[in-house]
Design a protein around this motif. Structure first.
Motif, mmCIF file in Angstrom:
data_model
loop_
_atom_site.group_PDB
_atom_site.id
_atom_site.type_symbol
_atom_site.label_atom_id
_atom_site.label_comp_id
_atom_site.label_asym_id
_atom_site.label_seq_id
_atom_site.Cartn_x
_atom_site.Cartn_y
_atom_site.Cartn_z
ATOM 1 N N LEU A 122 0.867 -1.175 0.000
ATOM 2 C CA LEU A 122 0.000 0.000 0.000
ATOM 3 C C LEU A 122 0.901 1.222 0.000
ATOM 4 C CD1 LEU A 122 -2.946 1.150 0.408
ATOM 5 C CD2 LEU A 122 -2.383 1.203 2.851
ATOM 6 N N ILE A 187 -8.704 1.168 5.624
ATOM 7 C CA ILE A 187 -7.405 0.518 5.763
ATOM 8 C C ILE A 187 -7.310 -0.227 7.087
ATOM 9 C CG2 ILE A 187 -4.927 0.972 6.007
ATOM 10 C CD1 ILE A 187 -5.389 3.256 3.950
ATOM 11 N N THR A 207 -4.254 -5.010 4.942
ATOM 12 C CA THR A 207 -3.784 -3.751 5.522
ATOM 13 C C THR A 207 -4.121 -3.648 7.010
ATOM 14 O OG1 THR A 207 -5.839 -2.603 4.886
ATOM 15 C CG2 THR A 207 -3.995 -2.533 3.317
#
Length: 277
Positions: A122, A187, A207
């Motif tokens: 990410l 996230i 995540t």
């Protein structure tokens, strides 16, 4: 909101998605960031004709990126698989713009190594300048998030305690295909992260398992340096890298690597020998 770029008459032009429709703007995305107009892009495109676009149309979402700040060992499972302790502070290293490529571009495998590894990550994209940013305000400084594949040359990375020489080879780090604004992504709740090589799954993560959250990383880095619009911050990779496999596996010319993060999109890149089209 999603941001991307396409080629128009050979030059990058920003496009923006609103209401599942894409609209073309008249300049590269970096131009809007540089003039702090990114927050009013939506008003500028009113009345524009929507475009029929797919991920195949997108090039790298930002041109002329100069700084890529990276967080190593930011997943407990990855730190464990490479025999490292869980860090007490973010482990920061850097990449530069020479390493970056976009969706559909070829990962250049150098003649000097055959130990080329994959890392789905990410990646935060800074939207405005900031220094000593409080954690609770960090998200306000972001344009959004994208996908980055931190392709690494492991034998060169391991030559010294500093990782720089294993991370900055020309044309080896894909990012894209789009940048998604923070309000569209959960996230902390967990976005699926995957990497496949020739259709074989190599990494599966989330995540939700980041050790240091994006806001913490942004605040930490901005303590000692001013973040600038267009800076990229790669936030680390989950377990499943080639270095940890037994037997170890590496990327080779001709292989196709797909890195994907839920809610953002997928990057597809073919590996080729450096200098061979």
């Amino acid at each position: 909101m999603k941001f991307a770029q396409i080629l128009l008459r050979g030059k990058p032009v920003a496009v923006i998605e609103q209401g599942s429709r894409w609209y073309q703007l008249d300049k590269p995305l970096a131009d809007y960031l540089a003039t702090s107009k990114v927050q009013v892009i939506s008003a500028e495109q009113i009345g524009a004709q929507p475009l029929d676009l797919s991920e195949d149309d997108f090039i790298r979402p930002l041109s002329n990126v100069s700084r890529v700040l990276c967080v190593g060992l930011n997943f407990t499972d990855h730190a464990k698989e490479v025999g490292a302790e869980t860090p007490s502070h973010p482990t920061i290293f850097t990449k530069f713009g020479n390493a970056l490529i976009g969706p559909g571009e070829q990962i250049q495998i150098p003649a000097e190594s055959n130990k080329i590894d994959w890392e789905v990550e990410l990646c935060a994209v800074v939207g405005k300048e900031g220094r000593r940013i409080p954690v609770e305000e960090a998200e306000e400084y972001l344009l959004g998030y994208t996908v980055l594949n931190d392709v690494s040359v492991r034998d060169w990375q391991g030559r010294t305690s500093e990782w720089f020489q294993g991370k900055n080879w020309d044309s080896m780090t894909p990012f894209g295909p789009v940048i998604v604004s923070p309000d569209e992504l959960d996230i902390a709740g967990g976005l699926a992260m995957t990497c496949t090589v020739d259709g074989e799954t190599r990494q599966q993560g989330s995540t939700a398992n980041l050790i240091f959250r994006p806001a913490e990383v942004i605040s930490y880095i901005s303590t000692f340096m001013t973040l600038q619009p267009g800076d990229l911050i790669a936030l680390g990779t989950p377990a499943g890298v080639g270095l940890s496999l037994r037997p170890r596996k590496w990327l080779a010319p001709g292989q196709t690597v797909v890195t994907e993060i839920e809610g953002i999109g997928r990057l597809t890149n073919v590996c080729s020998s450096e200098g061979v089209a």
